[in-house]
Structures are given as structure tokens and as C-alpha cells.
Design a protein around this motif. Structure first.
Motif, PDB file in Angstrom:
ATOM      1  N   LYS A 160       0.857  -1.177   0.000  1.00  0.00           N
ATOM      2  CA  LYS A 160       0.000   0.000   0.000  1.00  0.00           C
ATOM      3  C   LYS A 160       0.891   1.224   0.000  1.00  0.00           C
ATOM      4  N   GLY A 161       0.713   2.093  -1.001  1.00  0.00           N
ATOM      5  CA  GLY A 161       1.502   3.310  -1.058  1.00  0.00           C
ATOM      6  C   GLY A 161       2.809   3.180  -1.829  1.00  0.00           C
ATOM      7  N   SER A 162       3.133   1.998  -2.363  1.00  0.00           N
ATOM      8  CA  SER A 162       4.363   1.879  -3.147  1.00  0.00           C
ATOM      9  C   SER A 162       4.309   2.835  -4.314  1.00  0.00           C
ATOM     10  N   ARG A 163       5.394   3.580  -4.512  1.00  0.00           N
ATOM     11  CA  ARG A 163       5.411   4.511  -5.639  1.00  0.00           C
ATOM     12  C   ARG A 163       5.779   3.756  -6.907  1.00  0.00           C
ATOM     13  N   VAL A 164       5.141   4.158  -7.978  1.00  0.00           N
ATOM     14  CA  VAL A 164       5.345   3.490  -9.264  1.00  0.00           C
ATOM     15  C   VAL A 164       6.523   4.161  -9.967  1.00  0.00           C
ATOM     16  N   VAL A 165       7.535   3.385 -10.335  1.00  0.00           N
ATOM     17  CA  VAL A 165       8.686   3.934 -11.056  1.00  0.00           C
ATOM     18  C   VAL A 165       8.889   3.147 -12.345  1.00  0.00           C
ATOM     19  N   ASP A 166       9.507   3.814 -13.333  1.00  0.00           N
ATOM     20  CA  ASP A 166       9.787   3.108 -14.579  1.00  0.00           C
ATOM     21  C   ASP A 166      11.168   2.458 -14.491  1.00  0.00           C
ATOM     22  N   PHE A 167      11.639   1.922 -15.614  1.00  0.00           N
ATOM     23  CA  PHE A 167      12.871   1.138 -15.603  1.00  0.00           C
ATOM     24  C   PHE A 167      14.077   1.963 -15.169  1.00  0.00           C
ATOM     25  N   ASN A 168      14.025   3.284 -15.394  1.00  0.00           N
ATOM     26  CA  ASN A 168      15.156   4.120 -14.989  1.00  0.00           C
ATOM     27  C   ASN A 168      15.005   4.661 -13.581  1.00  0.00           C
ATOM     28  N   GLY A 169      13.980   4.227 -12.868  1.00  0.00           N
ATOM     29  CA  GLY A 169      13.781   4.695 -11.511  1.00  0.00           C
ATOM     30  C   GLY A 169      13.023   5.994 -11.416  1.00  0.00           C
TER      31      GLY A 169
ATOM     32  N   LEU B 298       3.612   1.207 -20.593  1.00  0.00           N
ATOM     33  CA  LEU B 298       4.870   1.445 -19.883  1.00  0.00           C
ATOM     34  C   LEU B 298       5.108   0.307 -18.901  1.00  0.00           C
ATOM     35  N   THR B 299       6.343  -0.154 -18.809  1.00  0.00           N
ATOM     36  CA  THR B 299       6.725  -1.179 -17.833  1.00  0.00           C
ATOM     37  C   THR B 299       7.171  -0.482 -16.557  1.00  0.00           C
ATOM     38  N   VAL B 300       6.582  -0.857 -15.429  1.00  0.00           N
ATOM     39  CA  VAL B 300       6.885  -0.179 -14.168  1.00  0.00           C
ATOM     40  C   VAL B 300       7.212  -1.197 -13.081  1.00  0.00           C
ATOM     41  N   PHE B 301       7.793  -0.678 -11.994  1.00  0.00           N
ATOM     42  CA  PHE B 301       8.170  -1.498 -10.849  1.00  0.00           C
ATOM     43  C   PHE B 301       7.846  -0.717  -9.581  1.00  0.00           C
ATOM     44  N   PRO B 302       7.770  -1.398  -8.431  1.00  0.00           N
ATOM     45  CA  PRO B 302       7.653  -0.632  -7.181  1.00  0.00           C
ATOM     46  C   PRO B 302       8.987   0.026  -6.874  1.00  0.00           C
ATOM     47  N   GLU B 303       8.918   1.185  -6.267  1.00  0.00           N
ATOM     48  CA  GLU B 303      10.146   1.931  -6.003  1.00  0.00           C
ATOM     49  C   GLU B 303      11.097   1.084  -5.161  1.00  0.00           C
ATOM     50  N   GLY B 304      12.320   0.995  -5.604  1.00  0.00           N
ATOM     51  CA  GLY B 304      13.312   0.227  -4.863  1.00  0.00           C
ATOM     52  C   GLY B 304      13.485  -1.189  -5.374  1.00  0.00           C
ATOM     53  N   TYR B 305      12.621  -1.624  -6.256  1.00  0.00           N
ATOM     54  CA  TYR B 305      12.723  -2.997  -6.750  1.00  0.00           C
ATOM     55  C   TYR B 305      12.734  -3.011  -8.270  1.00  0.00           C
ATOM     56  N   VAL B 306      13.417  -2.030  -8.853  1.00  0.00           N
ATOM     57  CA  VAL B 306      13.450  -1.958 -10.314  1.00  0.00           C
ATOM     58  C   VAL B 306      14.167  -3.176 -10.859  1.00  0.00           C
TER      59      VAL B 306
ATOM     60  N   ALA C 264      11.880  -9.508 -11.243  1.00  0.00           N
ATOM     61  CA  ALA C 264      11.056 -10.223 -12.228  1.00  0.00           C
ATOM     62  C   ALA C 264       9.625 -10.420 -11.745  1.00  0.00           C
ATOM     63  N   MET C 265       9.423 -10.659 -10.448  1.00  0.00           N
ATOM     64  CA  MET C 265       8.061 -10.918  -9.990  1.00  0.00           C
ATOM     65  C   MET C 265       7.252  -9.636  -9.893  1.00  0.00           C
ATOM     66  N   ASP C 266       7.934  -8.493  -9.683  1.00  0.00           N
ATOM     67  CA  ASP C 266       7.209  -7.245  -9.458  1.00  0.00           C
ATOM     68  C   ASP C 266       6.848  -6.535 -10.741  1.00  0.00           C
ATOM     69  N   GLN C 267       7.380  -6.983 -11.887  1.00  0.00           N
ATOM     70  CA  GLN C 267       7.202  -6.204 -13.113  1.00  0.00           C
ATOM     71  C   GLN C 267       5.724  -6.078 -13.452  1.00  0.00           C
TER      72      GLN C 267
END
Lengths: 323, 299
Positions: free
Chosen positions: A178-187, A201-209, A212-215
Motif C-alpha cells: 500500500k503506497g508503493s510509488r510506481v517507477v519506470d525502468f530508470n527509476g 509502460l513497464t513499471v516497478f515498485p520503487e526500490g525494486y526496479v 522479475a516478480m514485481d514487473q
């Protein structure tokens, strides 16, 4: 047929009809046998062909050595080595094929069946000895059986215990919270209107760019809220529709977004998922068994996209412990 | 020993003729498919739609974002193509070639979408790649020899964009001098390779669509396609790919994608294991078969 009662494979030497003398039926080979000459009709020509190819092989290998040492192009190195090997092999085969006697050579067999008395004696010996073995060596036989049994049980132990840890709950959750910020491949943080309509757009949770499971893939079919099914009214604010990028079939990233047909295509086995209003990534083609899990998003006070929480089901392909 | 020489059937060249005929047809097919740039169409199904629709309206907020840097932008829009003479010439060309489907004022019709407001980049992309005028409305528009030269294309762009306010981007002018190839490769792999493949050779998608190969695209066309997302291709706006990143991708596409290394010799169209396996089986296994025939032949 008089031979049936004997049961042997052929008549013994006493029963054979002696119409052909022995040394004619079994002639001895001689040095000058014409069949031991080279197979080729034109020996000189065959020698020339074999020799030519062996020379080409020699030159090919030498050229390969030069090209390797001088670092010529890969194509040249491969070509020289290939030509050398092929020609050398061809020359050797031509030697064996054309310059050696070809045959076929047939050697008549002396009759080799046993006499009836010999057959009976052997049968009695084998059966008698075999029965005695079981009576006399019972103790050893028992130990052998016990050892084999223990070996069988113990061989199964690596299978039972050493195949790695049981996943338990580790597949059920990703790093989205809850509240994870959405970041792209470059952070870079993703704003609500960064993706244009018809974009993905492919995104990840902040800090886990790169995890593989979070993509996650965000597609934007429109600019107004998209409701894929009942209960998900707030999940796609301003059209930012987020799905897990891990294909539910075998885990390839589902990155092909077809803007006009509003579908996500997985490149590995061509599973096609319908996305958009009223379409919660249900597979309409291909081997995927389940829809892609949807990630609920919201827009925070600064205009950035954040996750409302984790996915509501495990992402990716099915596994044994999946409910 | 007594030597027996049984009857044997000699392998003659005429026995191998059927194999050579099949192999020859296969080679011809391979060469023609590798020579034609387009990737193969996927299996025919009911067409998704007659003609692709242009980009849908976007909120002004995403377009109001200024371009990347003021000092030397990597992707700029040339302004001066909309002159009265250009509009006049473009109008004449448009009426002759485009109005039968797109309507007399680019307002669209039952068979073609409206072009009012789609922007210069969209028009320029479709016309300069030859996709418009459309050859076959039942399948995805395919790149072909453009019907108009550059000056005529710009005239048509001038005319259509003068029919109303434009929300689509202008024609980009890409400067790849300071572009970073590694960054371009990274962005290409992340965003483009899924559909266009890692060698840019294109591949089939679903529902009869396909991603075309990139070997004939010019720098301007690549940038236009990225920013406008033609057909089934998604759109990559400035919030997603900055102008500098677009220039990097353009440099990568016009560089290593268009002129691959191919250190092995033949690239075979860059389509991967199907072509390579075909060559290995046809020539490698074929030669091995011929050798086996020869070795096994009786003298």
C-alpha cells in the motif's frame, strides 16, 4: 525329416553328405587372390582423387592456422577449417572406399552343432547346479536382498529432501505494498498523465526496479477511469490500467500492447489478453489459463501513481500450492 | 574364402533428382523471403477493422509539457512548411488521392477516419512510408514505394493540418550527433524489441496484425512512429520517453539495427532460429546425407 528328433540346429559332421571335399568347401585365402585387389577399376585415378582431397585438406588446415594467428575474419577462419576438415575426411573415405578391397567376403562355416549326448549332459549339469545354488547359498542370498532393499530406500532420500526449500508463502506476495510509488525502468517516478492514450509502460515498485516478480505493465486505453470488473472501480484512475507483466502460462513478460484491438500479447506462446473497459486481461487465445492479475493504483496528492496494495492473487504461472 | 557379389542397386544421380528439386524450391523460397523486407503476415482471420484510426484526443496537460532542453533539443519540430502555396498544392493532391476515402475536408467518411487535428507527424509518417494511399483495406497497411516525393508529401501535410487546430505532434527533426547508443539500445530492448524483435526484423502479432521490420525506416519516420503510435503501435509521449531518449533510440535503429554486424557472414534476415535451422538442416544435414549415400554405396 530325420533331423526333427535331434533338436539340434543342423546335422552333425557324421550326418553330412560328403559330396564336396573339405579343401574345396573351405578354401584358404592366398596373397594373390584377385578379390583382395583395390576396389577401384582405375587405381591411379582413385589414388589421384584421394590424394588431391588430402592435399586440399592439408592446405585448408594450414590456412586455418594462418587465419587464426593473424586474426582474419570469422567467416574466413570457419571456411578454411570447414574446407580442411571436409576435404581431409573425404580423402580418407575415398582411400578406404576405392583403394582397399571391398568384398563382400563370405566364409563358409564348419558345422558346429553339438551331439545329442553333449546337449543332454549340459542340460543336466546346468539345472542341477542351479538348484543346488539356491539350497546352499540361502544365507548369502538373504544378505544380498537386504542390502538391495536398503539401497533402494536410501536412494530415494535425495529426492525427498534435497530438491530445495518448499516455497511456502513466498510466491503469494510481491514487493508491491500500500503506497508503493510506481517507477519506470530508470527509476523515474511516473505521473498520472505521463502515459498518453494508446501508450504502455513497464513499471516497478520503487526500490525494486528490475525484479522479475514485481514487473507490471500499465496501459492507457483512455483518460477516464477504467473499470474492468465489479469491485475494481477505483483501480485504474484516469485510465492507467496496471496488470502483472508475468504471463500466467509460463512467466514470459507480456509486453506487446496492441493499441487498436486493446489486447496484450505474450511473445513466447502467443497468449492474447483482452484489456480495457470491462475486460480484465482475460486470455482469449493461447495457452494462458488465467487472467493477468490487476494492480490497483491511485493518484497521490503530488500527481504521482501509487499502488493501493499488493496484487489480490499470486502473479505468474500456476504452482502446486496455489489456491 | 569364396567371394559373393550379390545383386545391388547402384545409386545414380537420377535417383536424387526429387531431393534436389525440393531443395531448390526451398532455397528459392528462403532467398525471396529474406530479400523482401516485410515480415510474414500472421494467419488470416477476420480483419480487425477496415482502416486504422488515428490517435485519439489527449488532455491538453500532457501536450503542454515543453520540449526537453532549450539549449539544443534532440528532437525539434520544423515550423515552416505551412505556406499558402504549399496548402494550395497539397489541397489539389489531397483531392485527387485522398478525398475519396477521407472526405473532401479531411473529415472522414464511413470507410476512413477523420484526419482533422491528428498533427503533421502522423500525416507525414503514413504518406512518406507509402502506407497511404492504402493498397488493401482488408489487411494492415503495408509500407511500399511512396507515391509522392518529399515536397509533395509536405504539401499534403500542410493542407490537412490547416483544416483545423492540431493536437498531434509536428514533424520531428532528430539530431543524433550526441545520441548515446547504449542508452538507445537499452530503451529499444525495453520498449520496442517485444514487438519488433531484437534485430528489428518485425514479427506477427494477434488478430492479423504484425509489427513491420525497421530496416527501411528513416530517422524522421522512426521518431514520428514513436511519438504518434501508428496503427496498433502504442504511443510514447514526452512523459515516457524524453526527446533525448527518442534521439537515442533513433540512433540505435538507424545504426546497429539497420546495419547489423553479421560477423557470421549471412544474417538470413535476422529472424532467428527458423531461418538458421533451415540452413543447418538443408545444407548441413543434406551434405551429411549425400556423404552417407556415397559411403554406403557398393563399389
Amino acid at each position: 525329416m530325420t533331423d526333427v528328433k535331434e533338436g539340434a540346429s543342423g546335422p552333425g559332421p557324421e550326418a553330412r553328405h560328403q559330396t564336396v571335399p573339405d579343401d574345396e568347401m573351405f578354401p584358404v585365402a592366398s596373397f594373390d587372390d584377385p578379390h583382395l585387389q583395390p576396389a577401384a577399376k582405375h587405381v591411379r585415378r582413385a589414388e589421384g582423387v584421394a590424394g588431391l582431397f588430402l592435399v586440399i585438406g592439408f592446405l585448408g588446415f594450414a590456412a586455418y592456422g594462418a587465419s587464426y594467428w593473424q586474426n582474419w575474419s570469422n567467416v574466413l577462419q570457419g571456411a578454411f577449417l570447414g574446407v580442411g576438415l571436409f576435404a581431409f575426411g573425404f580423402g580418407m573415405s575415398a582411400w578406404g572406399k576405392y583403394l582397399l578391397p571391398q568384398g563382400p567376403f563370405v566364409e563358409e562355416r564348419h558345422p558346429n552343432a553339438s551331439t545329442e549326448a553333449e546337449v543332454d549332459a549340459m542340460a543336466a549339469a546346468v539345472v542341477g547346479r542351479g538348484a543346488m545354488m539356491f539350497r546352499r547359498r540361502g544365507f548369502l542370498g538373504g544378505i544380498l536382498g537386504a542390502g538391495a532393499g536398503v539401497m533402494g530406500v536410501v536412494m530415494a532420500f535425495p529426492l525427498l529432501r534435497s530438491l530445495g526449500p518448499v516455497p511456502k508463502q513466498s510466491f503469494d506476495h510481491t514487493h508491491w505494498k500500500k503506497g508503493s510509488r510506481v517507477v519506470d525502468f530508470n527509476g523515474k517516478l511516473v505521473r498520472a498523465d505521463d502515459i498518453l492514450t494508446g501508450g504502455s509502460l513497464t513499471v516497478f515498485p520503487e526500490g525494486y526496479v528490475g525484479n522479475a516478480m514485481d514487473q507490471t505493465i500499465i496501459v492507457r486505453p483512455t483518460t477516464s477511469n477504467v473499470v474492468t470488473k465489479a469491485g475494481r472501480e477505483t483501480w485504474a484512475p484516469r485510465g492507467n490500467l496496471a496488470f502483472s507483466k508475468v504471463c500466467t502460462h509460463a512467466g514470459c513478460p507480456v509486453g506487446l500492447y496492441q493499441e487498436q484491438t486493446q489486447q496484450l500479447l505474450c511473445p513466447c506462446h502467443q497468449s492474447l489478453f483482452d484489456v480495457g473497459q470491462g475486460r480484465p486481461a482475460v486470455p482469449v487465445f493461447g495457452p494462458a489459463p488465467r487472467p493477468l492479475p490487476q494492480l490497483p493504483l491511485y493518484i497521490d496528492a503530488g500527481g504521482y501513481l501509487r499502488a493501493q496494495g499488493d496484487y489480490h492473487e499470486p502473479v505468474g504461472p500456476g504452482f502446486w500450492e496455489r489456491s | 574364402m569364396r567371394v559373393q557379389v550379390p545383386d545391388r542397386r547402384q545409386i545414380r544421380v537420377r535417383h536424387l533428382v526429387p531431393a534436389f528439386v525440393v531443395a531448390g524450391m526451398a532455397v528459392v523460397g528462403l532467398v525471396t523471403s529474406a530479400a523482401s523486407g516485410d515480415s510474414p503476415r500472421s494467419a488470416a482471420g477476420p480483419p480487425a477493422g477496415a482502416i486504422s484510426t488515428p490517435t485519439t484526443p489527449v488532455p491538453a496537460a500532457s501536450l503542454a509539457r515543453p520540449s526537453a532542453s532549450l539549449a539544443r533539443p534532440s528532437v525539434r519540430s520544423p515550423i515552416t512548411y505551412r505556406t499558402p502555396t504549399a496548402i494550395g498544392q497539397g489541397g489539389a493532391l489531397y483531392q485527387t488521392n485522398c478525398s475519396s476515402c477521407h472526405g473532401p475536408a479531411a473529415g472522414g467518411s464511413s470507410v476512413a477516419p477523420s484526419l482533422q487535428g491528428v498533427g503533421a507527424a502522423t500525416i507525414d509518417f503514413w504518406v512518406s512510408t507509402g502506407r497511404m494511399p492504402l493498397a488493401n483495406a482488408a489487411t494492415q497497411a503495408t509500407r511500399k514505394v511512396p507515391r509522392f516525393d518529399r515536397q509533395q508529401t509536405l504539401a499534403i501535410v500542410a493542407y490537412v493540418t490547416s483544416q483545423g487546430p492540431n493536437y498531434g505532434p509536428g514533424i520531428p527533426s532528430v539530431d543524433t550527433k550526441s545520441a548515446s547508443l547504449p542508452e538507445g539500445e537499452s530503451m529499444f530492448v525495453l520498449n520496442c524489441a517485444a514487438c519488433h524483435t531484437i534485430t528489428g526484423s518485425g514479427d506477427a502479432l494477434g488478430n492479423g496484425a504484425y509489427a513491420p521490420n525497421l530496416h527501411e525506416a528513416t530517422a524522421t519516420q522512426v521518431a514520428e512512429a514513436i511519438r504518434t503510435g501508428p496503427g496498433n503501435m502504442p504511443r510514447f509521449g514526452p512523459g515516457q520517453l524524453s526527446d533525448k531518449q527518442v534521439a537515442d533510440v533513433v540512433a540505435y535503429v538507424t545504426g546497429p539495427i539497420k546495419h547489423p554486424d553479421n560477423i557470421g557472414g549471412l544474417g538470413l534476415g535476422g529472424i532467428g532460429p527458423v531461418a538458421e535451422g533451415f540452413v543447418a538442416l538443408l545444407f548441413g544435414v543434406g551434405v551429411m546425407m549425400l556423404m552417407a549415400f556415397w559411403l554406403g554405396e557398393r563399389a
